[in-house]
Design a protein around this motif. Structure first.
Motif, PDB file in Angstrom:
ATOM      1  N   ILE A 222      13.969  -1.602  -8.298  1.00  0.00           N
ATOM      2  CA  ILE A 222      14.567  -1.965  -7.007  1.00  0.00           C
ATOM      3  C   ILE A 222      13.600  -2.805  -6.180  1.00  0.00           C
ATOM      4  N   TYR A 223      12.311  -2.387  -6.174  1.00  0.00           N
ATOM      5  CA  TYR A 223      11.326  -3.072  -5.336  1.00  0.00           C
ATOM      6  C   TYR A 223      10.760  -4.334  -5.968  1.00  0.00           C
ATOM      7  N   SER A 224      11.008  -4.539  -7.262  1.00  0.00           N
ATOM      8  CA  SER A 224      10.444  -5.722  -7.917  1.00  0.00           C
ATOM      9  C   SER A 224      11.470  -6.814  -8.190  1.00  0.00           C
ATOM     10  N   LEU A 225      12.694  -6.436  -8.561  1.00  0.00           N
ATOM     11  CA  LEU A 225      13.694  -7.434  -8.946  1.00  0.00           C
ATOM     12  C   LEU A 225      14.071  -8.356  -7.796  1.00  0.00           C
ATOM     13  N   ARG A 226      14.055  -7.830  -6.560  1.00  0.00           N
ATOM     14  CA  ARG A 226      14.453  -8.621  -5.402  1.00  0.00           C
ATOM     15  C   ARG A 226      13.256  -9.067  -4.568  1.00  0.00           C
ATOM     16  N   ASN A 227      12.051  -8.916  -5.120  1.00  0.00           N
ATOM     17  CA  ASN A 227      10.848  -9.199  -4.343  1.00  0.00           C
ATOM     18  C   ASN A 227      10.088 -10.371  -4.949  1.00  0.00           C
ATOM     19  N   LYS A 228      10.022 -11.446  -4.202  1.00  0.00           N
ATOM     20  CA  LYS A 228       9.374 -12.675  -4.678  1.00  0.00           C
ATOM     21  C   LYS A 228       7.881 -12.466  -4.917  1.00  0.00           C
ATOM     22  N   ASP A 229       7.206 -11.749  -4.007  1.00  0.00           N
ATOM     23  CA  ASP A 229       5.765 -11.522  -4.138  1.00  0.00           C
ATOM     24  C   ASP A 229       5.429 -10.744  -5.406  1.00  0.00           C
ATOM     25  N   VAL A 230       6.230  -9.715  -5.689  1.00  0.00           N
ATOM     26  CA  VAL A 230       5.985  -8.897  -6.883  1.00  0.00           C
ATOM     27  C   VAL A 230       6.215  -9.725  -8.140  1.00  0.00           C
ATOM     28  N   LYS A 231       7.277 -10.532  -8.156  1.00  0.00           N
ATOM     29  CA  LYS A 231       7.554 -11.392  -9.317  1.00  0.00           C
ATOM     30  C   LYS A 231       6.403 -12.358  -9.562  1.00  0.00           C
ATOM     31  N   GLU A 232       5.886 -12.970  -8.486  1.00  0.00           N
ATOM     32  CA  GLU A 232       4.755 -13.895  -8.621  1.00  0.00           C
ATOM     33  C   GLU A 232       3.511 -13.179  -9.119  1.00  0.00           C
ATOM     34  N   ALA A 233       3.284 -11.972  -8.623  1.00  0.00           N
ATOM     35  CA  ALA A 233       2.120 -11.193  -9.055  1.00  0.00           C
ATOM     36  C   ALA A 233       2.222 -10.840 -10.535  1.00  0.00           C
ATOM     37  N   VAL A 234       3.429 -10.488 -10.986  1.00  0.00           N
ATOM     38  CA  VAL A 234       3.647 -10.173 -12.409  1.00  0.00           C
ATOM     39  C   VAL A 234       3.375 -11.403 -13.269  1.00  0.00           C
TER      40      VAL A 234
ATOM     41  N   PRO B 283      13.321   7.965  -9.785  1.00  0.00           N
ATOM     42  CA  PRO B 283      11.946   7.533 -10.042  1.00  0.00           C
ATOM     43  C   PRO B 283      11.858   6.364 -11.030  1.00  0.00           C
ATOM     44  N   MET B 284      12.816   6.292 -11.963  1.00  0.00           N
ATOM     45  CA  MET B 284      12.840   5.167 -12.899  1.00  0.00           C
ATOM     46  C   MET B 284      13.298   3.882 -12.210  1.00  0.00           C
ATOM     47  N   LEU B 285      14.277   4.008 -11.295  1.00  0.00           N
ATOM     48  CA  LEU B 285      14.870   2.828 -10.659  1.00  0.00           C
ATOM     49  C   LEU B 285      14.003   2.225  -9.557  1.00  0.00           C
ATOM     50  N   ASN B 286      13.209   3.050  -8.873  1.00  0.00           N
ATOM     51  CA  ASN B 286      12.441   2.552  -7.721  1.00  0.00           C
ATOM     52  C   ASN B 286      11.588   1.322  -8.016  1.00  0.00           C
ATOM     53  N   PRO B 287      10.797   1.303  -9.107  1.00  0.00           N
ATOM     54  CA  PRO B 287      10.018   0.087  -9.389  1.00  0.00           C
ATOM     55  C   PRO B 287      10.905  -1.139  -9.616  1.00  0.00           C
TER      56      PRO B 287
ATOM     57  N   PHE C 216       0.839  -1.195   0.000  1.00  0.00           N
ATOM     58  CA  PHE C 216       0.000   0.000   0.000  1.00  0.00           C
ATOM     59  C   PHE C 216       0.877   1.250   0.000  1.00  0.00           C
ATOM     60  N   PHE C 217       1.901   1.269   0.858  1.00  0.00           N
ATOM     61  CA  PHE C 217       2.820   2.408   0.907  1.00  0.00           C
ATOM     62  C   PHE C 217       3.670   2.484  -0.367  1.00  0.00           C
ATOM     63  N   LEU C 218       4.059   1.336  -0.898  1.00  0.00           N
ATOM     64  CA  LEU C 218       4.849   1.306  -2.130  1.00  0.00           C
ATOM     65  C   LEU C 218       4.068   1.895  -3.302  1.00  0.00           C
ATOM     66  N   SER C 219       2.766   1.634  -3.350  1.00  0.00           N
ATOM     67  CA  SER C 219       1.948   2.203  -4.428  1.00  0.00           C
ATOM     68  C   SER C 219       1.926   3.723  -4.349  1.00  0.00           C
ATOM     69  N   HIS C 220       1.928   4.257  -3.127  1.00  0.00           N
ATOM     70  CA  HIS C 220       1.961   5.714  -2.958  1.00  0.00           C
ATOM     71  C   HIS C 220       3.342   6.271  -3.318  1.00  0.00           C
ATOM     72  N   LEU C 221       4.399   5.532  -3.033  1.00  0.00           N
ATOM     73  CA  LEU C 221       5.730   5.957  -3.449  1.00  0.00           C
ATOM     74  C   LEU C 221       5.801   6.040  -4.970  1.00  0.00           C
ATOM     75  N   SER C 222       5.237   5.058  -5.662  1.00  0.00           N
ATOM     76  CA  SER C 222       5.200   5.067  -7.129  1.00  0.00           C
ATOM     77  C   SER C 222       4.362   6.237  -7.640  1.00  0.00           C
ATOM     78  N   PHE C 223       3.241   6.509  -6.970  1.00  0.00           N
ATOM     79  CA  PHE C 223       2.376   7.635  -7.355  1.00  0.00           C
ATOM     80  C   PHE C 223       3.134   8.961  -7.258  1.00  0.00           C
ATOM     81  N   VAL C 224       3.846   9.140  -6.158  1.00  0.00           N
ATOM     82  CA  VAL C 224       4.617  10.375  -5.959  1.00  0.00           C
ATOM     83  C   VAL C 224       5.756  10.469  -6.977  1.00  0.00           C
TER      84      VAL C 224
END
Length: 310
Positions: free
Chosen positions: A287-299, A281-285, A59-67
């Motif tokens: 950084i949070y996805s390449l090392r995150n198992k949950d995000v990879k599974e969701a993708v 801002p380009m790197l943040n998504p 939830f907080f990560l989505s707001h970081l992406s929004f900002v």
């Protein structure tokens, strides 16, 4: 008395005056901007449609992406326009608006990073209370504070920028309207603006960074007490991405805003500003996805669902 001049527009000197580099920079930053929009908007959509990404951290990560989308969009389009334009100008009102949103979004982002650190502290150090203490209502309240505070502080800071007076030099040695280069070319109202910029930046960076450091100090102590090596590895992996983002963002901002504006610091700050307005801002998504198992599974699930739908 200085001969104050009414200002209607400024000239943005940009990154370089060399024509051959301007075309190259336009192509590079256009690609970076497109990747930033796709990455961050994609992250927001992915979090909103994925059941496994409904925890407070995402939830907080989505707001970081929004900002990050708005942070980059506040600066990059005008920079791209000026790279291919003969008249590299920005109106006085446009300059103040850009300053306002830039300062607001910087404050929102540093406090979102602090909230995310607190969330990791609650998840790792108080796992049994995490579900009740970090309810949806609490998360909404926590994320509201950076927005309200950031835009309120920015209004005050922008009013002090409005209090600057100019004496004929309207060339801003930057690719967007930033406080340090504006202070450098002003001939009145400089001291109060310079002082308040350093004090407000110092207070907010110190306070938000303290929340991050205290949270991670307590996290490290808790993790080192864990008997399970797998548990320690999992805990550190969820924090590594956030620490990387914090280090990059705070490091570049402190380098620019906690120094007195001089010719040398403004020139160096311009190069650093490229990093935190376009690259981070380009790197943040990533950084949070390449090392995150949950995000990879969701993708993977989202791609599989899209292919099945076709």
């Amino acid at each position: 008395m200085p001969n104050f001049t009414d200002v209607t527009e400024f000239i943005l000197l940009g990154l370089t005056s060399r024509q051959e580099f301007q075309v190259l920079f336009f192509v590079v930053f256009l690609v970076v901007y497109m990747i930033t929009l796709l990455g961050n908007i994609g992250m927001i959509i992915l979090i909103s449609i994925s059941p496994q990404l409904q925890s407070p951290m995402y939830f907080f990560l989505s707001h970081l992406s929004f900002v990050d989308v708005w942070f980059s969009s506040n600066v990059t389009p005008k920079m791209l326009e000026n790279l291919i334009s003969e008249t590299k100008t920005i109106s006085y009102v446009g300059c103040l608006v850009q300053c306002y949103f830039f300062i607001a979004l910087v404050h929102v982002e540093v406090y979102i990073l602090a909230v995310m650190a607190f969330d990791r502290y609650m998840a790792i150090c108080n796992p049994l209370l995490y579900g009740s203490k970090m309810s949806r209502t609490v998360c909404v309240r926590l994320i509201s504070v950076p927005y309200v505070y950031g835009f309120s502080v920015s209004l005050i800071c922008t009013l002090w920028t409005y209090g600057l007076y100019f004496c004929g030099n309207f060339e801003i040695n930057h690719f967007y309207c930033a406080d340090p280069p504006l202070i450098k070319i002003a001939c009145g109202g400089v001291h109060i603006k310079e002082y308040t910029m350093i004090v407000i930046a110092g207070i907010n960076f110190t306070y938000s960074l303290s929340v991050v450091l205290i949270s991670y100090t307590l996290i490290v102590v808790t993790v080192l007490r864990m008997r399970s090596a797998d548990g320690r590895r999992k805990a550190f992996s969820t924090c590594g991405s956030h620490l990387t983002a914090v280090t990059m963002f705070y490091g570049t901002l402190i380098f620019m805003y906690l120094r007195r504006p001089t010719e040398e610091s403004v020139e160096q700050g311009k190069m650093v500003a490229v990093f935190y307005t376009t690259v981070i801002p380009m790197l943040n998504p990533m950084i949070y996805s390449l090392r995150n198992k949950d995000v990879k599974e969701a993708v993977n699930k989202a791609i599989a669902k899209a292919n099945k739908g076709q």
